[in-house]
Scaffold this motif. Structure first.
Motif, mmCIF file in Angstrom:
data_model
loop_
_atom_site.group_PDB
_atom_site.id
_atom_site.type_symbol
_atom_site.label_atom_id
_atom_site.label_comp_id
_atom_site.label_asym_id
_atom_site.label_seq_id
_atom_site.Cartn_x
_atom_site.Cartn_y
_atom_site.Cartn_z
ATOM 1 N N UNK A 55 0.823 -1.217 0.000
ATOM 2 C CA UNK A 55 0.000 0.000 0.000
ATOM 3 C C UNK A 55 0.853 1.260 0.000
ATOM 4 N N UNK A 56 0.415 2.289 -0.746
ATOM 5 C CA UNK A 56 1.091 3.588 -0.752
ATOM 6 C C UNK A 56 0.983 4.230 0.623
ATOM 7 N N UNK A 57 -0.117 3.952 1.286
ATOM 8 C CA UNK A 57 -0.280 4.431 2.657
ATOM 9 C C UNK A 57 -1.215 3.483 3.392
ATOM 10 N N UNK A 58 -1.037 3.408 4.694
ATOM 11 C CA UNK A 58 -1.952 2.617 5.521
ATOM 12 C C UNK A 58 -2.854 3.528 6.339
ATOM 13 N N UNK A 59 -2.844 4.803 5.991
ATOM 14 C CA UNK A 59 -3.709 5.739 6.713
ATOM 15 C C UNK A 59 -5.163 5.409 6.425
ATOM 16 N N UNK A 60 -5.986 5.457 7.471
ATOM 17 C CA UNK A 60 -7.399 5.133 7.318
ATOM 18 C C UNK A 60 -8.296 6.346 7.490
ATOM 19 N N UNK A 61 -7.693 7.490 7.866
ATOM 20 C CA UNK A 61 -8.509 8.691 8.009
ATOM 21 C C UNK A 61 -8.702 9.336 6.635
ATOM 22 N N UNK A 62 -9.498 10.389 6.596
ATOM 23 C CA UNK A 62 -9.765 11.053 5.315
ATOM 24 C C UNK A 62 -8.647 12.052 5.014
ATOM 25 N N UNK A 63 -7.441 11.532 4.771
ATOM 26 C CA UNK A 63 -6.280 12.382 4.540
ATOM 27 C C UNK A 63 -6.412 13.192 3.254
ATOM 28 N N UNK A 64 -7.254 12.749 2.347
ATOM 29 C CA UNK A 64 -7.388 13.415 1.048
ATOM 30 C C UNK A 64 -8.271 14.656 1.120
ATOM 31 N N UNK A 65 -9.008 14.809 2.231
ATOM 32 C CA UNK A 65 -9.986 15.896 2.318
ATOM 33 C C UNK A 65 -9.304 17.267 2.309
ATOM 34 N N UNK A 66 -8.228 17.384 3.095
ATOM 35 C CA UNK A 66 -7.563 18.686 3.193
ATOM 36 C C UNK A 66 -6.943 19.120 1.856
ATOM 37 N N UNK A 67 -6.133 18.258 1.192
ATOM 38 C CA UNK A 67 -5.600 18.704 -0.110
ATOM 39 C C UNK A 67 -6.695 18.927 -1.159
ATOM 40 N N UNK A 68 -7.752 18.140 -1.092
ATOM 41 C CA UNK A 68 -8.839 18.323 -2.062
ATOM 42 C C UNK A 68 -9.523 19.677 -1.859
ATOM 43 N N UNK A 69 -9.771 20.022 -0.586
ATOM 44 C CA UNK A 69 -10.387 21.325 -0.287
ATOM 45 C C UNK A 69 -9.495 22.456 -0.785
ATOM 46 N N UNK A 70 -8.208 22.341 -0.478
ATOM 47 C CA UNK A 70 -7.264 23.367 -0.932
ATOM 48 C C UNK A 70 -7.300 23.479 -2.450
ATOM 49 N N UNK A 71 -7.291 22.334 -3.115
ATOM 50 C CA UNK A 71 -7.287 22.321 -4.585
ATOM 51 C C UNK A 71 -8.523 23.039 -5.128
ATOM 52 N N UNK A 72 -9.675 22.713 -4.596
ATOM 53 C CA UNK A 72 -10.930 23.285 -5.113
ATOM 54 C C UNK A 72 -10.986 24.794 -4.844
#
Lengths: 273, 258
Positions: free
Chosen positions: A18-35
């Protein structure tokens, strides 16, 4: 499992696919920033190239301040040295705040994560095969941040002046009652500009380069008590630099939008006195 | 209150390995290291874990819990739902030795590349003096327990093995900063920080600060100030001009470049 010659799947590392074993919504912050950043860039680009609807007495859009090109009457408080400029007057001045924010240590973190995924979040493998950081052109130019800071201070002073002018009496044609054109004026636009300039100054004075220049560069605080005091103030502001970056981004867009809506006649200024 | 915790632990060595599921009884108030110790005591006597103080001060039990670099002894089980499976792996930036133990000698090599403080001459009475306000600044960096979680999470080396040669990492940037802010040190480490230590490789995405168990503001207080010092030396025409016309910053006097 396949190993690669770089990254978390290198031959010597613990073999985990796995690229990461993180189970939290780590993608939310960069996605918000991106949008949000993308939306701002689109909005600011459209408004900067528009070249109109940036002035509604007594408010001048921060995207066009100081208005040094062939601007509409009343907008150019600092003359029109670039009256020959064929494009929108915003393009003359926006390079400075844009450069300041592009090279800002906070924005760098935000866009390296959200746009370049380098890395997308902590402990999440980035997709790139090689990495040289800020050691080469063009990213080595991030080192000019403090020069944009000097410019940002000047722009901040101009925007402060604009905010003072936002208290100007309205011209006669805007009068809605007796005595409306005399004395000072205050409308919703004035309030928005006060909020904007407050956030702009908090952002500018909390800058890491500012913190360095006022005292951080010293090796002996004890020999420079005044600069040490300034450094402690800048340090306190600096803890919330990211927050001021966001607030001022919103406030500058909101003031511009308000001026646009006034200038196009979509809304009327909400006047307090 | 005791309950059965589902643990998924990476077992293996440099030849290979896999995540293995276990169920272990744990109690309220325990930390992940307690659960692993009970697992070791009751089911897997050969489970390799490096640990020492169990108080978050020795920096030995660094690992990754649900993909996030953390100290095993400072991660409370109450941070997780009792029904949740907790995944524990070794640090994924360093070569694995066995199970949760990694070879962190990369960090010791980097430490050796960093010149120690070279103090100037003593005062006439044989003493050296520093003002309290000057000493305080570096104290934050002295809190480092060398757990190397910042080195582990840093994508410069985590995601690019080839960068290890040219990059010292956040733990050593705080050391560079501490020494560069030292009121008595006579070394000027700015060129070294930019060159051999690879300060420019850092793109300040702040993961080191996020994972530091001591709460050291690595990026804001060490890395960015060091980057600004490098700018002073190399990219600021005003400083260059000042040096040319003899208006030197006296604060830098008496330092020699290493």
């Amino acid at each position: 499992m396949a190993t690669t010659d770089h990254g978390v799947t290198s031959p010597t590392r613990a073999r985990i696919d796995a690229r990461t074993l993180r189970q939290d919504r780590w993608w939310l912050s960069p996605l918000t920033t991106f949008v949000v950043f993308s939306a701002f860039v689109v909005y600011a680009t459209v408004r900067a190239f528009m070249g109109r609807d940036y002035y509604a007495t007594p408010y001048l859009s921060p995207f066009y301040s100081p208005c040094l090109g062939d601007c509409v009457e009343g907008a150019s408080d600092f003359g029109q040295p670039f009256a020959w400029w064929p494009l929108s007057a915003a393009l003359i001045i926006l390079i400075f705040p844009l450069g300041f924010r592009m090279t800002c240590y906070y924005y760098r973190k935000a866009y390296y994560r959200a746009f370049w995924l380098s890395p997308p979040a902590c402990g999440v493998a980035e997709p790139h095969g090689s990495y040289s950081g800020e050691t080469r052109f063009p990213l080595i130019l991030q080192n000019v941040h403090r020069w944009f800071w000097y410019a940002a201070v000047l722009v901040g002073l101009v925007l402060t002046f604009d905010t003072v002018l936002a208290f100007r009496p309205m011209p006669a044609e805007y009068a809605v009652g007796d005595g409306e054109t005399s004395g000072i004026h205050m409308g919703l636009g004035t309030l928005l500009m006060i909020a904007n300039i407050t956030f702009i100054w908090l952002y500018t004075l909390s800058c890491h380069s500012c913190r360095h220049l006022v005292g951080g560069r010293l090796r002996h605080f004890s020999k420079h008590p005044v600069r040490y005091r300034l450094w402690t103030w800048a340090s306190r502001l600096n803890e919330s630099h990211g927050k001021w970056a966001w607030y001022s981004l919103f406030s500058v867009a909101i003031v511009d939008l308000y001026v646009f809506l006034l200038a196009t006649g979509t809304i009327q200024d909400v006047r307090f006195f | 209150m005791a309950y059965d915790l589902k643990l998924r632990v990476w077992r293996g060595d440099i030849e290979g390995g896999e995540l293995t599921d276990y169920t272990v009884e744990v109690s309220e108030g325990e930390v992940v290291l307690d659960a692993l110790h009970r697992l070791q005591a009751t089911q897997t006597g050969d489970l390799a874990i490096r640990w020492n103080c169990k108080a978050g001060k020795c920096g030995s039990c660094s690992a990754e819990i649900n993909g996030r670099p953390r100290l095993l002894c400072m991660t409370r089980l109450s941070d997780f739902e009792p029904s949740e499976t907790i995944t524990v792996t070794p640090m994924r930036t360093f070569p694995v030795i066995r199970d949760l133990v990694t070879d962190v000698s990369f960090n010791y090599r980097k430490a050796r590349e960093l010149p120690y403080a070279e103090l100037g001459p003593r005062d006439a009475d044989g003493k050296r003096r520093m003002a309290q306000v000057d000493v305080e600044r570096g104290q934050e960096f002295r809190k480092c327990i060398e757990c190397f979680l910042c080195q582990d999470v840093c994508h410069v080396v985590r995601d690019h093995e080839d960068n290890k040669q040219h990059f010292a990492g956040p733990r050593f940037f705080i050391r560079y900063a501490e020494l560069d802010m030292h009121p008595l040190d006579t070394h000027d480490r700015r060129a070294l920080a930019q060159g051999a230590a690879g300060l420019g490789m850092c793109n300040i995405t702040k993961c080191c600060t996020e994972v530091c168990p001591e709460g050291i503001r690595i990026t804001d207080n060490a890395i960015i100030p060091m980057k600004e010092r490098v700018v002073d030396r190399k990219y600021d025409p005003l400083v260059w001009l000042g040096n040319k016309i003899g208006m030197r910053n006296k604060d830098n006097e008496g330092r020699t470049e290493v």
